[in-house]
Design a protein around this motif. Sequence first.
Motif, mmCIF file in Angstrom:
data_model
loop_
_atom_site.group_PDB
_atom_site.id
_atom_site.type_symbol
_atom_site.label_atom_id
_atom_site.label_comp_id
_atom_site.label_asym_id
_atom_site.label_seq_id
_atom_site.Cartn_x
_atom_site.Cartn_y
_atom_site.Cartn_z
ATOM 1 N N ALA A 1 0.822 -1.216 0.000
ATOM 2 C CA ALA A 1 0.000 0.000 0.000
ATOM 3 C C ALA A 1 0.849 1.257 0.000
ATOM 4 C CB ALA A 1 -0.916 0.009 1.228
ATOM 5 N N LEU B 1 2.415 2.467 2.537
ATOM 6 C CA LEU B 1 2.397 3.151 3.832
ATOM 7 C C LEU B 1 3.707 2.942 4.565
ATOM 8 C CD1 LEU B 1 -1.224 2.203 4.888
ATOM 9 C CD2 LEU B 1 -0.435 4.461 4.236
ATOM 10 N N PRO C 1 1.990 6.464 -0.842
ATOM 11 C CA PRO C 1 0.715 5.763 -0.754
ATOM 12 C C PRO C 1 0.224 5.344 -2.133
ATOM 13 C CG PRO C 1 0.677 7.694 0.657
ATOM 14 C CD PRO C 1 1.968 7.743 -0.111
ATOM 15 N N ASN C 2 -0.086 4.083 -2.249
ATOM 16 C CA ASN C 2 -0.435 3.492 -3.530
ATOM 17 C C ASN C 2 -1.929 3.679 -3.779
ATOM 18 O OD1 ASN C 2 -0.857 1.883 -5.746
ATOM 19 N ND2 ASN C 2 0.235 0.103 -4.926
ATOM 20 N N VAL C 3 -2.263 4.641 -4.630
ATOM 21 C CA VAL C 3 -3.683 4.961 -4.781
ATOM 22 C C VAL C 3 -4.410 4.029 -5.730
ATOM 23 C CG1 VAL C 3 -3.297 7.368 -4.210
ATOM 24 C CG2 VAL C 3 -3.295 6.670 -6.586
ATOM 25 N N TYR D 1 -7.664 -0.506 0.527
ATOM 26 C CA TYR D 1 -7.132 -1.132 1.729
ATOM 27 C C TYR D 1 -8.246 -1.288 2.747
ATOM 28 C CZ TYR D 1 -3.351 -2.125 5.118
ATOM 29 O OH TYR D 1 -2.486 -2.704 6.018
ATOM 30 N N THR E 1 -8.847 -2.430 6.462
ATOM 31 C CA THR E 1 -8.105 -2.744 7.679
ATOM 32 C C THR E 1 -8.897 -3.685 8.574
ATOM 33 O OG1 THR E 1 -9.043 -0.730 8.596
ATOM 34 C CG2 THR E 1 -6.807 -0.604 7.756
ATOM 35 N N ALA F 1 -14.365 8.410 -0.717
ATOM 36 C CA ALA F 1 -13.299 8.416 -1.723
ATOM 37 C C ALA F 1 -13.659 9.278 -2.923
ATOM 38 C CB ALA F 1 -13.003 6.984 -2.177
ATOM 39 N N LEU G 1 -12.736 13.136 -2.917
ATOM 40 C CA LEU G 1 -11.354 13.597 -2.985
ATOM 41 C C LEU G 1 -11.022 14.178 -4.344
ATOM 42 C CD1 LEU G 1 -9.700 10.588 -1.162
ATOM 43 C CD2 LEU G 1 -10.321 12.798 -0.214
ATOM 44 N N ARG G 2 -10.122 15.131 -4.325
ATOM 45 C CA ARG G 2 -9.739 15.827 -5.540
ATOM 46 C C ARG G 2 -9.232 14.913 -6.621
ATOM 47 N NH1 ARG G 2 -6.808 21.132 -4.453
ATOM 48 N NH2 ARG G 2 -8.417 21.916 -3.090
ATOM 49 N N ILE G 3 -8.605 13.833 -6.185
ATOM 50 C CA ILE G 3 -7.950 12.955 -7.141
ATOM 51 C C ILE G 3 -8.957 12.324 -8.086
ATOM 52 C CG2 ILE G 3 -8.111 10.859 -5.729
ATOM 53 C CD1 ILE G 3 -5.326 10.153 -6.546
ATOM 54 N N ARG G 4 -10.199 12.365 -7.696
ATOM 55 C CA ARG G 4 -11.201 11.694 -8.498
ATOM 56 C C ARG G 4 -12.187 12.611 -9.216
ATOM 57 N NH1 ARG G 4 -10.259 8.410 -4.519
ATOM 58 N NH2 ARG G 4 -8.841 6.938 -5.461
ATOM 59 N N ARG H 1 -17.121 1.213 0.902
ATOM 60 C CA ARG H 1 -16.263 2.387 0.839
ATOM 61 C C ARG H 1 -14.984 2.102 0.066
ATOM 62 N NH1 ARG H 1 -13.580 4.979 6.164
ATOM 63 N NH2 ARG H 1 -12.442 3.031 6.151
ATOM 64 N N TYR I 1 -14.348 3.213 -5.440
ATOM 65 C CA TYR I 1 -13.524 3.849 -6.455
ATOM 66 C C TYR I 1 -12.834 2.827 -7.342
ATOM 67 C CZ TYR I 1 -9.720 3.292 -2.990
ATOM 68 O OH TYR I 1 -8.832 2.808 -2.073
#
Lengths: 250, 273
Positions: free
Chosen positions: B65, B67, B85-87, B91, B93, B111, B114-117, B160, B164
């Motif tokens: 991951a 981390l 961090p491997n997007v 993950y 837990t 998820a 978030l901006r990344i998406r 969750r 994504y």
Amino acid sequence: MQRSALPWQIAFGAGLLVAWYACGLLFGVAWISSPALVAGKLAGWLSSGAIYAHIMTTVTEMVTGLLVGVVLGAMCGLLLGMSRLVATVLRPIVFAVYSVPLVSLAPLLLMIFGIDMLPKIVLVATVVFFLVLFNTMKGVEMVDPDMVDVLKVMGAQWHESFRKVLLPGCMVWILSGVKVALPFALVAATVGEMMAARRGLGLVLSESGQKFDVTAIYAVLLILTVLGLVVAETGARLESSLLRWRRKSD
Amino acid sequence: MGIGMAGDAASGTMISLRSAGKQFSARGTTLRALQPLTLDINAQEFVAVVGPSGCGKSTILNLIAGLLRPSEGSVRYDGSEVTGPNVRVGYMTQKDTLLPWRNVRDNVGLALELRIRSASREAAAARVAQMIELVGLAGFERHYPAELSGGMRKRTALARTLIYEPETLLMDEPFGALDAQLRLLLMDQLQRLTQLRRITVVFVTHDLAEAIALADRVVIMSARPGQIRRIREVPLPRPRDIFKLRFTEEFAQLYEELWNELKDEVAKGTDNR
């Protein structure tokens, strides 16, 4: 259980009032006063309107000081909580200042800021600041690192983690700090006024003391009690409305 | 790194650990969490890692991951080295780490905020509704985690993680705290989802039966400090009936074979406390 308690409580309260009145008759009202006299005094104040200015002053000092203290305390708490370096450097100084009984700062503040509302606001803000600061720092410490990790893997940038995990997570602690600070805020405002003021419930209290007006003292104490209860209840309401997601323990 | 797309047809090596190990130093002493190990995981493969407590299984996941950085060796994901961090992975837990101040709907949709998406509000809401439906939590959108049972929280966490559409899933004993029936149900759901969406899975568990039922390959780890003791293919045909699988002959044989390897390590693990 709950249903049977209230009549008992009312009876007990009534009994106390009667006992007070009786003591007044027995020992003279000079020191003890009586419920009737206090009620009369309060009625007089409320109808003549003089007392409202004092109440407003005390409340204003309290609320203003609270707002300033909470905002600054939370901001600094977040800063110190997040930066280990800053925290290590500043912690001893913070603890040293906090160790001084903060109300003893009052004479100093009165010298610097005069005898109007400002020194009391500063005093309240200072007391509140420290309480909220420590609680916020604890809140930052208590944020679950696993949550932050999960967000990182989802692709969150630092400020997104901050806004979505850290801040809400700290809210619980900040609010509990505010709740604790509320009664202290009232104390600080009142004590400051007792030392020197143009207006305020603390001033009325100390003036009544100088005049040996016991009835007036009791009347002010009653107002302060009501004020304190209102403040505490407001705190509790605020907490429960903002923290609705917490499970009520059954 | 862009959004992961669920599995292409090509099954090359997705994850590659080459002599990757991890140790932690604290106050002068070093703690070896994972001995250097070499492991390749192919695209769309379901690999289960089984071992006693403390053998470093979670460390493997954390390395993939991104981390944690490996103390020795390298960790590569889809050919490139993992540096942060491997997007492209999801993950899950052990604890469900749902945000307690958000309800189910807002937790699942996390998820997508978030901006990344940058998904549009309507599209995100539709995906969230779809995911909630998928894990069987329709009707509970407005509930808070404190109001949900353990199983429901796990399903929320699963939704969750999947929303994504990561191409790889890392799961750390996700069903450990659940009762046996629920575990079987979720296992079934998981293997269907991952087969359908062709997701690569690295699944850590201490439960050998769970591992064999779900995986294409089972990796047996030794006791702390961990290293790979054995890797075994699980040739059971797919799709698998999780509920009946335990009673088949092939399963029993596999279980016995692997349990013989594992039990020594578990014994060592409990001795070395």
